[in-house]
Write a protein that holds these residues in place. Structure first.
Motif, mmCIF file in Angstrom:
data_model
loop_
_atom_site.group_PDB
_atom_site.id
_atom_site.type_symbol
_atom_site.label_atom_id
_atom_site.label_comp_id
_atom_site.label_asym_id
_atom_site.label_seq_id
_atom_site.Cartn_x
_atom_site.Cartn_y
_atom_site.Cartn_z
ATOM 1 N N MET A 117 37.278 46.306 35.195
ATOM 2 C CA MET A 117 36.771 45.660 36.390
ATOM 3 C C MET A 117 35.927 44.460 35.980
ATOM 4 S SD MET A 117 34.125 47.162 39.156
ATOM 5 C CE MET A 117 34.696 47.103 40.802
ATOM 6 N N LYS A 118 36.175 43.342 36.570
ATOM 7 C CA LYS A 118 35.447 42.112 36.276
ATOM 8 C C LYS A 118 34.307 41.928 37.265
ATOM 9 C CE LYS A 118 38.419 40.445 33.206
ATOM 10 N NZ LYS A 118 38.185 39.833 31.934
ATOM 11 N N LYS A 119 33.215 41.317 36.781
ATOM 12 C CA LYS A 119 32.082 41.004 37.637
ATOM 13 C C LYS A 119 31.769 39.524 37.449
ATOM 14 C CE LYS A 119 27.265 42.009 38.498
ATOM 15 N NZ LYS A 119 27.065 42.665 39.740
ATOM 16 N N ARG A 120 31.649 38.820 38.525
ATOM 17 C CA ARG A 120 31.344 37.394 38.473
ATOM 18 C C ARG A 120 29.862 37.212 38.145
ATOM 19 N NH1 ARG A 120 34.021 32.982 40.189
ATOM 20 N NH2 ARG A 120 35.579 34.306 41.198
ATOM 21 N N VAL A 121 29.581 36.336 37.170
ATOM 22 C CA VAL A 121 28.210 35.991 36.798
ATOM 23 C C VAL A 121 28.104 34.475 36.695
ATOM 24 C CG1 VAL A 121 27.754 38.151 35.569
ATOM 25 C CG2 VAL A 121 28.719 36.224 34.335
ATOM 26 N N THR A 122 26.887 33.975 36.722
ATOM 27 C CA THR A 122 26.659 32.534 36.659
ATOM 28 C C THR A 122 25.705 32.235 35.511
ATOM 29 O OG1 THR A 122 26.915 32.381 39.046
ATOM 30 C CG2 THR A 122 25.840 30.532 37.949
#
Length: 52
Positions: A1-6
């Protein structure tokens, strides 16, 4: 599962990343993920050796 980060990155780093991505056809996100994985492994080794 991917999680968007900045993250904020130096402009020169972003330019180099784009160049490498364009030349290799590897998505920038995959290149960044691979680089982070390598740093994590290096740091884990240092921790295991008691260097940190």
């Amino acid at each position: 599962m991917k999680k968007r980060v900045t993250f904020a990155l130096d402009q020169d780093v972003v330019a180099e990343l784009k160049t490498i991505s364009d030349e290799t056809m590897i998505p920038q996100s995959r290149l960044v993920e691979k680089a982070i994985e390598e740093v994590i492994e290096e740091e884990k080794k240092k921790i295991d050796q008691g260097l940190i």
